[in-house]
Design a protein around this motif. Structure first.
Motif, PDB file in Angstrom:
ATOM      1  N   ARG A   1       0.829  -1.214   0.000  1.00  0.00           N
ATOM      2  CA  ARG A   1       0.000   0.000   0.000  1.00  0.00           C
ATOM      3  C   ARG A   1       0.860   1.260   0.000  1.00  0.00           C
ATOM      4  NH1 ARG A   1      -4.541  -1.188   4.684  1.00  0.00           N
ATOM      5  NH2 ARG A   1      -5.116  -3.316   4.040  1.00  0.00           N
ATOM      6  N   PRO A   2       0.301   2.363  -0.507  1.00  0.00           N
ATOM      7  CA  PRO A   2       1.039   3.639  -0.470  1.00  0.00           C
ATOM      8  C   PRO A   2       1.328   4.066   0.969  1.00  0.00           C
ATOM      9  CG  PRO A   2      -0.852   3.771  -1.957  1.00  0.00           C
ATOM     10  CD  PRO A   2      -0.996   2.487  -1.206  1.00  0.00           C
ATOM     11  N   GLY A   3       2.480   4.697   1.164  1.00  0.00           N
ATOM     12  CA  GLY A   3       2.836   5.189   2.489  1.00  0.00           C
ATOM     13  C   GLY A   3       3.447   4.156   3.397  1.00  0.00           C
ATOM     14  N   ALA A   4       3.745   2.963   2.847  1.00  0.00           N
ATOM     15  CA  ALA A   4       4.275   1.884   3.686  1.00  0.00           C
ATOM     16  C   ALA A   4       5.710   2.120   4.107  1.00  0.00           C
ATOM     17  CB  ALA A   4       4.165   0.551   2.959  1.00  0.00           C
ATOM     18  N   VAL A   5       6.498   2.731   3.196  1.00  0.00           N
ATOM     19  CA  VAL A   5       7.928   2.885   3.449  1.00  0.00           C
ATOM     20  C   VAL A   5       8.335   4.342   3.305  1.00  0.00           C
ATOM     21  CG1 VAL A   5      10.253   2.187   2.747  1.00  0.00           C
ATOM     22  CG2 VAL A   5       8.368   0.555   2.588  1.00  0.00           C
ATOM     23  N   LEU A   6       9.094   4.846   4.275  1.00  0.00           N
ATOM     24  CA  LEU A   6       9.594   6.219   4.247  1.00  0.00           C
ATOM     25  C   LEU A   6      11.083   6.193   3.939  1.00  0.00           C
ATOM     26  CD1 LEU A   6       7.148   6.018   6.422  1.00  0.00           C
ATOM     27  CD2 LEU A   6       7.883   8.293   7.082  1.00  0.00           C
ATOM     28  N   SER A   7      11.581   7.263   3.304  1.00  0.00           N
ATOM     29  CA  SER A   7      12.993   7.254   2.920  1.00  0.00           C
ATOM     30  C   SER A   7      13.703   8.584   3.121  1.00  0.00           C
ATOM     31  CB  SER A   7      13.130   6.844   1.447  1.00  0.00           C
ATOM     32  OG  SER A   7      12.426   7.740   0.609  1.00  0.00           O
ATOM     33  N   ASP A   8      12.975   9.665   3.452  1.00  0.00           N
ATOM     34  CA  ASP A   8      13.610  10.962   3.635  1.00  0.00           C
ATOM     35  C   ASP A   8      14.283  11.009   5.013  1.00  0.00           C
ATOM     36  OD1 ASP A   8      13.866  13.778   4.578  1.00  0.00           O
ATOM     37  OD2 ASP A   8      12.992  14.233   2.627  1.00  0.00           O
ATOM     38  N   PRO A   9      15.617  11.127   5.065  1.00  0.00           N
ATOM     39  CA  PRO A   9      16.309  11.075   6.360  1.00  0.00           C
ATOM     40  C   PRO A   9      15.844  12.129   7.356  1.00  0.00           C
ATOM     41  CG  PRO A   9      17.880  10.790   4.572  1.00  0.00           C
ATOM     42  CD  PRO A   9      16.573  11.180   3.938  1.00  0.00           C
ATOM     43  N   ASP A  10      15.580  13.357   6.893  1.00  0.00           N
ATOM     44  CA  ASP A  10      15.152  14.413   7.815  1.00  0.00           C
ATOM     45  C   ASP A  10      13.769  14.143   8.380  1.00  0.00           C
ATOM     46  OD1 ASP A  10      17.522  15.843   7.515  1.00  0.00           O
ATOM     47  OD2 ASP A  10      16.755  16.993   5.812  1.00  0.00           O
ATOM     48  N   VAL A  11      12.863  13.687   7.516  1.00  0.00           N
ATOM     49  CA  VAL A  11      11.505  13.362   7.956  1.00  0.00           C
ATOM     50  C   VAL A  11      11.538  12.214   8.956  1.00  0.00           C
ATOM     51  CG1 VAL A  11       9.278  12.429   7.208  1.00  0.00           C
ATOM     52  CG2 VAL A  11      10.402  14.219   5.861  1.00  0.00           C
ATOM     53  N   VAL A  12      12.312  11.191   8.631  1.00  0.00           N
ATOM     54  CA  VAL A  12      12.403  10.018   9.492  1.00  0.00           C
ATOM     55  C   VAL A  12      13.010  10.383  10.849  1.00  0.00           C
ATOM     56  CG1 VAL A  12      13.642   7.838   9.776  1.00  0.00           C
ATOM     57  CG2 VAL A  12      12.425   8.311   7.654  1.00  0.00           C
ATOM     58  N   ALA A  13      14.059  11.200  10.845  1.00  0.00           N
ATOM     59  CA  ALA A  13      14.715  11.583  12.097  1.00  0.00           C
ATOM     60  C   ALA A  13      13.778  12.384  12.995  1.00  0.00           C
ATOM     61  CB  ALA A  13      15.979  12.377  11.800  1.00  0.00           C
ATOM     62  N   ALA A  14      13.021  13.319  12.405  1.00  0.00           N
ATOM     63  CA  ALA A  14      12.065  14.104  13.184  1.00  0.00           C
ATOM     64  C   ALA A  14      10.974  13.212  13.759  1.00  0.00           C
ATOM     65  CB  ALA A  14      11.461  15.194  12.308  1.00  0.00           C
ATOM     66  N   ARG A  15      10.562  12.235  12.982  1.00  0.00           N
ATOM     67  CA  ARG A  15       9.534  11.286  13.407  1.00  0.00           C
ATOM     68  C   ARG A  15      10.022  10.460  14.597  1.00  0.00           C
ATOM     69  NH1 ARG A  15       7.942   6.168  10.706  1.00  0.00           N
ATOM     70  NH2 ARG A  15       5.673   6.022  10.603  1.00  0.00           N
ATOM     71  N   VAL A  16      11.272  10.020  14.532  1.00  0.00           N
ATOM     72  CA  VAL A  16      11.835   9.225  15.622  1.00  0.00           C
ATOM     73  C   VAL A  16      11.913  10.052  16.906  1.00  0.00           C
ATOM     74  CG1 VAL A  16      13.933   8.107  16.464  1.00  0.00           C
ATOM     75  CG2 VAL A  16      13.090   7.620  14.164  1.00  0.00           C
ATOM     76  N   LEU A  17      12.354  11.286  16.788  1.00  0.00           N
ATOM     77  CA  LEU A  17      12.438  12.130  17.980  1.00  0.00           C
ATOM     78  C   LEU A  17      11.060  12.309  18.613  1.00  0.00           C
ATOM     79  CD1 LEU A  17      14.242  13.820  19.806  1.00  0.00           C
ATOM     80  CD2 LEU A  17      13.789  15.784  18.321  1.00  0.00           C
ATOM     81  N   ARG A  18      10.042  12.451  17.800  1.00  0.00           N
ATOM     82  CA  ARG A  18       8.674  12.584  18.319  1.00  0.00           C
ATOM     83  C   ARG A  18       8.245  11.298  19.034  1.00  0.00           C
ATOM     84  NH1 ARG A  18       3.340  14.154  14.612  1.00  0.00           N
ATOM     85  NH2 ARG A  18       1.809  14.194  16.322  1.00  0.00           N
ATOM     86  N   MET A  19       8.608  10.155  18.469  1.00  0.00           N
ATOM     87  CA  MET A  19       8.298   8.883  19.122  1.00  0.00           C
ATOM     88  C   MET A  19       8.940   8.806  20.505  1.00  0.00           C
ATOM     89  SD  MET A  19       9.005   6.158  16.064  1.00  0.00           S
ATOM     90  CE  MET A  19       7.998   6.000  14.588  1.00  0.00           C
ATOM     91  N   VAL A  20      10.222   9.171  20.548  1.00  0.00           N
ATOM     92  CA  VAL A  20      10.994   9.030  21.787  1.00  0.00           C
ATOM     93  C   VAL A  20      10.566  10.053  22.836  1.00  0.00           C
ATOM     94  CG1 VAL A  20      13.311   9.153  22.771  1.00  0.00           C
ATOM     95  CG2 VAL A  20      12.958   8.023  20.572  1.00  0.00           C
ATOM     96  N   GLU A  21      10.404  11.305  22.435  1.00  0.00           N
ATOM     97  CA  GLU A  21      10.098  12.365  23.401  1.00  0.00           C
ATOM     98  C   GLU A  21       8.616  12.448  23.753  1.00  0.00           C
ATOM     99  OE1 GLU A  21      13.575  15.701  23.022  1.00  0.00           O
ATOM    100  OE2 GLU A  21      11.749  16.040  21.854  1.00  0.00           O
ATOM    101  N   ASP A  22       7.747  12.280  22.745  1.00  0.00           N
ATOM    102  CA  ASP A  22       6.315  12.493  22.970  1.00  0.00           C
ATOM    103  C   ASP A  22       5.508  11.205  23.030  1.00  0.00           C
ATOM    104  OD1 ASP A  22       6.867  15.232  22.860  1.00  0.00           O
ATOM    105  OD2 ASP A  22       6.535  15.314  20.689  1.00  0.00           O
ATOM    106  N   GLY A  23       6.129  10.082  22.644  1.00  0.00           N
ATOM    107  CA  GLY A  23       5.417   8.809  22.695  1.00  0.00           C
ATOM    108  C   GLY A  23       4.297   8.699  21.703  1.00  0.00           C
TER     109      GLY A  23
END
Length: 251
Positions: free
Chosen positions: A181-203
């Motif tokens: 399906r569309p949206g299954a895989v992300l590849s932009d390093p900046d987008v991915v890094a910001a997303r990870v920080l949100r996961m870690v800090e904001d849950g």
């Protein structure tokens, strides 16, 4: 604050090269190493275990369906008895290679279609758990929050470790978007890094439909077979370091 960063490695097979294991081993704290069923030949797996041992990267057995042709990304309706035996076989094989490298298997993480199946497939989840208990009940298991796999593992007395995915899309249910399906895989390093920080800090993480999904991961996965895996791992490390988040193995 600290988090583990893991990646799927050791997935080359013979002349077929997949990913840059050497570069990724310099960036992650845990390596989910293939066990020969979905990917990885013995020489590749030994080299990966040696590289992990040299860098003090924890080695996890990434067990999967017996499906080299499909890279373990196709569901297999295997019997619980066979699945338990398959998983014991895979852990034991990788553990032998890891010990020959001066390390050992430190945890277990299912791969691909098996990982996704046992989010809800309780019979197969129990079969995987039974295999780990039979081989070594001190091994932690890495899985998706809310999965029946983690519930069965906890009930069996195994240590459970929750995981979030840096480079995969989420459904509002908290499951991963199927790769078809569309949206299954992300590849932009900046987008991915910001997303990870949100996961870690904001849950939390934004699902493909815009809904917010709660997640409190103990470990973050970036897939080693992605063409942008190294760039994403570097961006994640840099973003977390800037925010004062340490990268530490969960085991």
């Amino acid at each position: 604050m600290a988090i583990d960063l893991n990646s799927d490695l050791g997935e080359s097979f013979g002349a077929w090269r997949l990913g840059d294991d050497e570069a990724m081993l310099a960036l992650v704290t845990s390596a989910n190493v293939a066990c020969g069923f979905h990917a990885g030949d013995p020489a590749t797996l030994l080299a990966t275990c040696r590289g992990a041992a040299q860098r003090a990267v924890r080695i996890g057995a990434q067990v999967g369906y017996r499906d080299l042709a499909g890279f373990g990304r196709r569901f297999v309706d295997v019997s619980p008895t066979d699945l338990t035996a398959d998983v014991i076989y895979q852990i034991g094989a990788l553990d032998g290679l890891a010990q020959a490298s001066g390390s050992a298997v430190a945890y277990v993480k299912p791969h691909g279609a098996l990982y996704n199946a046992i989010v809800n497939h309780r019979e197969q989840a129990r079969a995987v758990v039974a295999a780990i208990v039979a081989y070594d009940p001190t091994l932690p298991v890495l899985g998706l929050p809310g999965s029946v796999f983690l519930a069965e593992a906890e009930a069996a007395g195994l240590r459970t470790v929750t995981e979030a995915f840096a480079d995969r899309g989420y459904l509002p249910s908290g499951e991963l978007v199927p790769r078809t399906r569309p949206g299954a895989v992300l590849s932009d390093p900046d987008v991915v890094a910001a997303r990870v920080l949100r996961m870690v800090e904001d849950g939390e993480v934004e699902a493909v439909d815009g809904n917010i999904v709660a997640t409190r991961p103990d470990s973050i996965c970036v897939h080693g077979d992605s063409p942008d895996a190294v760039a994403m791992a570097v961006a994640i490390r840099d973003r977390l370091a800037a925010a004062g988040v340490d990268l530490v193995p969960f085991v």
